[in-house]
Design an enzyme around this catalytic site. Structure first.
Site, PDB file in Angstrom:
ATOM      1  N   SER A 129       1.003  -1.286   0.004  1.00 11.81           N
ATOM      2  CA  SER A 129       0.141   0.157   0.007  1.00 11.81           C
ATOM      3  C   SER A 129       0.802   1.223  -0.068  1.00 11.81           C
ATOM      4  O   SER A 129       1.864   1.293   0.444  1.00 11.81           O
ATOM      5  CB  SER A 129      -0.713   0.178   1.073  1.00 11.81           C
ATOM      6  N   TYR A 136      -2.153  -0.641  10.499  1.00 12.32           N
ATOM      7  CA  TYR A 136      -2.240  -1.026   9.267  1.00 12.32           C
ATOM      8  C   TYR A 136      -1.025  -0.648   8.574  1.00 12.32           C
ATOM      9  O   TYR A 136      -0.312  -1.557   7.742  1.00 12.32           O
ATOM     10  CB  TYR A 136      -3.436  -0.536   8.244  1.00 12.32           C
TER      11      TYR A 136
HETATM   12  N1  NAP Z   1      -8.577  -0.846  -1.014  1.00 11.31           N
HETATM   13  C1  NAP Z   1      -7.750   0.097  -0.719  1.00 11.31           C
HETATM   14  O1  NAP Z   1      -7.967   1.347  -0.492  1.00 11.31           O
HETATM   15  C2  NAP Z   1      -6.386  -0.514  -0.764  1.00 11.31           C
HETATM   16  C3  NAP Z   1      -5.458   0.589  -0.718  1.00 11.31           C
HETATM   17  C4  NAP Z   1      -3.875   0.137  -0.722  1.00 11.31           C
HETATM   18  C5  NAP Z   1      -3.762  -1.317  -0.539  1.00 11.31           C
HETATM   19  N2  NAP Z   1      -4.664  -2.417  -0.569  1.00 11.31           N
HETATM   20  C6  NAP Z   1      -4.565  -3.408  -0.197  1.00 11.31           C
HETATM   21  O2  NAP Z   1      -5.041  -4.563  -1.227  1.00 11.31           O
HETATM   22  C7  NAP Z   1      -5.372  -5.748  -0.789  1.00 11.31           C
HETATM   23  C8  NAP Z   1      -6.920  -6.230  -1.338  1.00 11.31           C
HETATM   24  O3  NAP Z   1      -7.620  -5.267  -0.612  1.00 11.31           O
HETATM   25  P1  NAP Z   1      -9.199  -4.927  -1.286  1.00 11.31           P
HETATM   26  O4  NAP Z   1      -9.262  -3.332  -1.169  1.00 11.31           O
HETATM   27  O5  NAP Z   1      -9.493  -5.666  -2.332  1.00 11.31           O
HETATM   28  O6  NAP Z   1      -9.923  -5.645   0.198  1.00 11.31           O
HETATM   29  P2  NAP Z   1     -11.455  -6.318   0.119  1.00 11.31           P
HETATM   30  O7  NAP Z   1     -12.037  -6.124  -0.927  1.00 11.31           O
HETATM   31  O8  NAP Z   1     -11.600  -6.339   1.731  1.00 11.31           O
HETATM   32  O9  NAP Z   1     -10.779  -7.639  -0.032  1.00 11.31           O
HETATM   33  C9  NAP Z   1      -9.837  -8.484   1.123  1.00 11.31           C
HETATM   34  C10 NAP Z   1      -9.656  -9.848   0.687  1.00 11.31           C
HETATM   35  O10 NAP Z   1      -8.746 -10.437   1.621  1.00 11.31           O
HETATM   36  C11 NAP Z   1      -9.368 -11.753   2.125  1.00 11.31           C
HETATM   37  N3  NAP Z   1      -9.179 -11.893   3.539  1.00 11.31           N
HETATM   38  C12 NAP Z   1      -9.095 -10.913   4.638  1.00 11.31           C
HETATM   39  N4  NAP Z   1      -8.720 -11.468   5.561  1.00 11.31           N
HETATM   40  C13 NAP Z   1      -8.437 -13.023   5.194  1.00 11.31           C
HETATM   41  C14 NAP Z   1      -8.183 -14.187   5.942  1.00 11.31           C
HETATM   42  N5  NAP Z   1      -7.597 -13.990   7.346  1.00 11.31           N
HETATM   43  N6  NAP Z   1      -8.031 -15.302   5.286  1.00 11.31           N
HETATM   44  C15 NAP Z   1      -8.308 -15.487   4.205  1.00 11.31           C
HETATM   45  N7  NAP Z   1      -8.694 -14.285   3.263  1.00 11.31           N
HETATM   46  C16 NAP Z   1      -8.620 -13.222   3.979  1.00 11.31           C
HETATM   47  C17 NAP Z   1     -10.960 -11.085   1.811  1.00 11.31           C
HETATM   48  O11 NAP Z   1     -11.624 -12.491   2.046  1.00 11.31           O
HETATM   49  P3  NAP Z   1     -13.054 -12.576   2.707  1.00 11.31           P
HETATM   50  O12 NAP Z   1     -14.260 -12.213   1.568  1.00 11.31           O
HETATM   51  O13 NAP Z   1     -13.214 -13.819   3.275  1.00 11.31           O
HETATM   52  O14 NAP Z   1     -13.263 -11.343   3.965  1.00 11.31           O
HETATM   53  C18 NAP Z   1     -10.965 -10.687   0.602  1.00 11.31           C
HETATM   54  O15 NAP Z   1     -10.991 -11.733  -0.426  1.00 11.31           O
HETATM   55  C19 NAP Z   1      -5.121  -5.763   0.804  1.00 11.31           C
HETATM   56  O16 NAP Z   1      -3.868  -6.306   0.877  1.00 11.31           O
HETATM   57  C20 NAP Z   1      -5.129  -4.222   1.084  1.00 11.31           C
HETATM   58  O17 NAP Z   1      -4.588  -3.938   2.064  1.00 11.31           O
HETATM   59  C21 NAP Z   1      -6.104  -1.825  -0.593  1.00 11.31           C
END
Ligand code: NAP
Length: 265
Positions: A141, A154
């Site tokens: 991130s 985070y």
């Molecule tokens: N969105 C943003 O603003 C942003 C910005 C920078 C970086 N990121 C990074 O991008 C990545 C994806 O995030 P996203 O925005 O797509 O979030 P999201 O829509 O909430 O998706 C998160 C994913 O991680 C899975 N997950 C979470 N905890 C888990 C666990 N204990 N075991 C297995 N699976 C787990 C979730 O599965 P479930 O469906 O089962 O919960 C979901 O598939 C993350 O690493 C996040 O930190 C996001």
């Protein structure tokens, strides 16, 4: 990596989330096999069906990444797909809370999910990844470069993941495995609560769509860069933060009243 138009044998964690699903859809045509990992079996099945209809060989592994039994099943799936040459550690959680209000469990869960689990997965899959030219891509991130109020745990997890990625990349630089770090800026997914979305809007923080992020990920995948930050403004801010942290301190201090308003909402 083989030179066919389907070079990847991939594992993607967090495949049911906003960014993970978008990456799965764009990556799948280049995969001879793809393992989708997440906790929501129904969503994983639906995504698998969608991709199988497009003639992609997909397996799913449903479970909590923080449970040892999940990684055992993941390794079985890797053996069943005859190996792996791309591991994308994308699963993650976030937390917007003042540090003093975070419980011990909040902090532990965040570090387990965002840092410890991807490290353990790298360790468990390395013997398989080393069998051919391979990549590990850790999804970090902008907050892996920039400490921001309300996101202390985070940020710690994503700074840690970046440090791990850099160290492991150097340690493996004389092997066939490259380790890379891809850092989105704010993205419109359900990881961000309404409170965070509203704060971002008031702070005039730009947000990307998951499809855009996945497109940038695909460009990064075929490039040679070891890391990629999304967003010109954010990248400049990171640059300034490294050179003149006091200037960034002042800029963020100016935003503190808005941030605190949402922290207390
Ligand atoms: N969105 C943003 O603003 C942003 C910005 C920078 C970086 N990121 C990074 O991008 C990545 C994806 O995030 P996203 O925005 O797509 O979030 P999201 O829509 O909430 O998706 C998160 C994913 O991680 C899975 N997950 C979470 N905890 C888990 C666990 N204990 N075991 C297995 N699976 C787990 C979730 O599965 P479930 O469906 O089962 O919960 C979901 O598939 C993350 O690493 C996040 O930190 C996001």
């Amino acid at each position: 990596m083989n030179m066919t138009n389907k070079p990847y044998k991939a594992v993607l964690t967090g495949a049911t989330g906003g960014i993970g699903r978008a990456i799965a859809l764009q990556l799948a045509p280049q995969c001879s096999s793809l393992i989708l990992m997440g906790r929501d079996t129904q969503k994983l099945e639906a995504l698998k069906n969608e991709l199988t209809n497009r003639a992609v060989n997909v397996q799913i592994v449903s479970g909590d990444l923080c449970d040892d039994s999940t990684s055992v099943r993941l390794i079985d799936a890797v053996l069943a797909q005859q190996g792996i040459n791309l591991l994308i550690n994308n699963a993650g959680i976030s937390l917007f809370k003042s540090f003093e209000a975070q419980t011990d469990e909040d902090i532990t869960q965040l570090m387990l999910t965002n840092l410890i689990s991807p490290m353990l997965l790298c360790k468990q899959l390395l013997p398989h990844l080393k069998k051919e030219p391979s990549q590990i891509i850790n999804i970090g991130s902008i907050f892996g470069y920039l400490g921001f109020p309300g996101f202390s745990s985070y940020c710690a997890s994503k700074f840690g993941l970046r440090g791990f990625s850099q160290s492991l990349r150097r340690e493996l630089s004389n092997t066939s495995v490259s380790v890379r770090y891809f850092a989105p800026r704010a993205t419109k997914t359900s990881i961000n609560t309404d409170q965070v979305m509203q704060m971002n809007a008031e702070l005039k923080t730009d947000s990307d769509t998951p499809d855009f992020v996945a497109g940038e990920f695909m460009k990064f995948l075929s490039s040679h860069a070891w890391e990629k930050k999304l967003g010109f403004k954010e990248s400049f801010f990171v640059f300034m933060n490294n050179l003149f942290p006091g200037v960034s301190d002042k800029a963020i201090q100016g935003q503190l009243p808005i941030i605190k308003k949402y922290l207390h909402k």
